[in-house]
Design a protein around this motif. Structure first.
Motif, short mmCIF file in Angstrom:
data_model
loop_
_atom_site.label_atom_id
_atom_site.label_comp_id
_atom_site.label_asym_id
_atom_site.label_seq_id
_atom_site.Cartn_x
_atom_site.Cartn_y
_atom_site.Cartn_z
N MET A 1 -22.98 44.53 1.66
CA MET A 1 -22.58 44.29 3.04
C MET A 1 -22.15 42.84 3.22
N GLY A 2 -20.98 42.63 3.79
CA GLY A 2 -20.50 41.26 4.01
C GLY A 2 -20.14 41.02 5.46
N ILE A 3 -20.65 39.91 5.99
CA ILE A 3 -20.31 39.49 7.36
C ILE A 3 -19.89 38.03 7.31
N ASP A 4 -18.78 37.71 7.92
CA ASP A 4 -18.34 36.31 8.02
C ASP A 4 -17.76 36.12 9.43
N LEU A 5 -18.51 35.45 10.30
CA LEU A 5 -18.02 35.21 11.67
C LEU A 5 -17.81 33.72 11.85
N LEU A 6 -16.62 33.34 12.30
CA LEU A 6 -16.33 31.92 12.48
C LEU A 6 -15.67 31.67 13.83
N TRP A 7 -16.06 30.59 14.46
CA TRP A 7 -15.43 30.19 15.72
C TRP A 7 -15.01 28.72 15.60
N PHE A 8 -13.70 28.49 15.70
CA PHE A 8 -13.18 27.12 15.63
C PHE A 8 -12.96 26.66 17.07
N GLU A 9 -13.80 25.73 17.50
CA GLU A 9 -13.82 25.33 18.92
C GLU A 9 -12.51 24.67 19.36
N THR A 10 -11.97 23.78 18.53
CA THR A 10 -10.78 23.03 18.95
C THR A 10 -9.59 23.95 19.18
N SER A 11 -9.38 24.87 18.26
CA SER A 11 -8.23 25.77 18.42
C SER A 11 -8.59 27.06 19.14
N LYS A 12 -9.87 27.21 19.50
CA LYS A 12 -10.37 28.45 20.16
C LYS A 12 -10.02 29.68 19.32
N LYS A 13 -10.20 29.50 18.00
CA LYS A 13 -9.85 30.61 17.10
C LYS A 13 -11.10 31.32 16.60
N LEU A 14 -11.07 32.64 16.69
CA LEU A 14 -12.15 33.45 16.13
C LEU A 14 -11.67 34.13 14.85
N VAL A 15 -12.49 34.06 13.82
CA VAL A 15 -12.24 34.86 12.62
C VAL A 15 -13.50 35.70 12.41
N ALA A 16 -13.37 37.01 12.49
CA ALA A 16 -14.53 37.89 12.31
C ALA A 16 -14.21 38.90 11.23
N VAL A 17 -15.02 38.87 10.17
CA VAL A 17 -14.79 39.80 9.06
C VAL A 17 -16.10 40.53 8.77
N MET A 18 -16.04 41.86 8.75
CA MET A 18 -17.22 42.66 8.42
C MET A 18 -16.75 43.80 7.52
#
Ligand code: BLA
Length: 240
Positions: free
Chosen positions: A81-98
């Motif tokens: 099982m792999g989860i990678d959640l990232l939030w880049f505050e400056t660019s307001k970018k979400l990367v969510a991988v499950m």
């Protein structure tokens, strides 16, 4: 912003009789050299899993991360099982991988383990951004139903909490049902595939540069090799 997800994951792990394993000096927590940031990690021992790791990184005003990987026992060939959640505050970018990361890319294997993930992907089509991926080869250790959302538009990620919960519950159900049938892949082969997963991931992980810049090269190398992917250097998890 990922603390609620972290709590949900932790309470599930406790419910399943998970126990925390102490980490060796410096790996459980590290503060950023640049101030205002930390990285914390937990290693769980859970019946049926040989290793379940969780990492939370919080660099105030810049970056939020929740990352987790669950490795079943070698006797069980179900996906990692792999989860990678990232939030880049400056660019307001979400990367969510499950993903239920498959050990092999074979029809029989997919038919056995992917019914629920397939349904989830169908229900939440906003999680279909695989075309943008550069650092990983998605034909290896990723499934055709990887949930992958990348974006800067808030309305697109309102479904993340429900998808996260459903994803976790599906993975636990997969585990509960795994004893009903004998493993399709044999123990030694599963072991070999877990080792290749760590080697593959250690080579491609786009986080190394981040770790280096916030926590220094020496710590970054050690974290990657000893905690994130210990099998990539032939070190089993319980040695650390
Ligand atoms: C993307 N993951 C990323 C990126 C970073 C991390 C910095 C690039 C985001 C971007 O700039 O768009 C960060 N990865 C981390 C961190 C850790 C880590 C902080 O391992 C560890 C604490 N990655 C995983 C797992 C999966 C995964 C388990 O670690 C599988 C679900 C997938 N991460 C994944 C994918 C991408 C990604 C597919 C997109 C890569 C790309 O766009 O090229």
């Amino acid at each position: 912003m990922f603390d609620t997800y972290l709590e949900e994951l932790n309470s599930n792990l406790k419910l399943k009789n998970g126990k925390l394993i102490p980490l060796s000096e410096g790996l459980a927590e590290c503060y950023s050299l640049k101030g205002k940031g930390y990285i914390r990690s937990w290693l769980w021992s859970l019946p049926g899993f040989r290793r379940w790791r969780v990492t939370r990184m919080d660099i105030a005003g810049k970056l939020q991360v929740l990352n987790s990987v669950a490795y079943p026992d070698y006797a069980n060939d179900q996906p990692i099982m792999g989860i990678d959640l990232l939030w880049f505050e400056t660019s307001k970018k979400l990367v969510a991988v499950m993903d239920f990361q498959p050990l092999v890319q074979e029809k029989v294997y997919f038919a056995r383990y992917y019914n629920e993930l397939k349904l989830l992907k169908k229900k939440y089509p906003e999680f279909t951004n695989q075309d943008t991926v550069r650092s990983y080869d998605l034909n290896q250790y990723f499934s055709p139903w990887v949930l992958l959302l990348k974006g800067t538009q808030g309305e697109k990620y309102s479904s993340l909490p429900i998808v996260f919960t459903s994803f976790l519950q599906s993975y636990f159900r997969l585990f509960q049902n795994s004893h009903l049938e004998e493993s399709y892949i044999k123990y030694n082969k599963v072991k070999e595939l877990h080792i290749s997963y760590d080697i593959y991931s250690a080579q491609r992980d786009p986080a190394h540069g981040l770790f280096r810049s916030y926590f220094g090269k020496e710590w970054a190398d050690r974290f990657l090799q000893e905690f994130l992917f210990p099998n990539s250097i032939g070190k089993d998890q319980l040695d650390i």
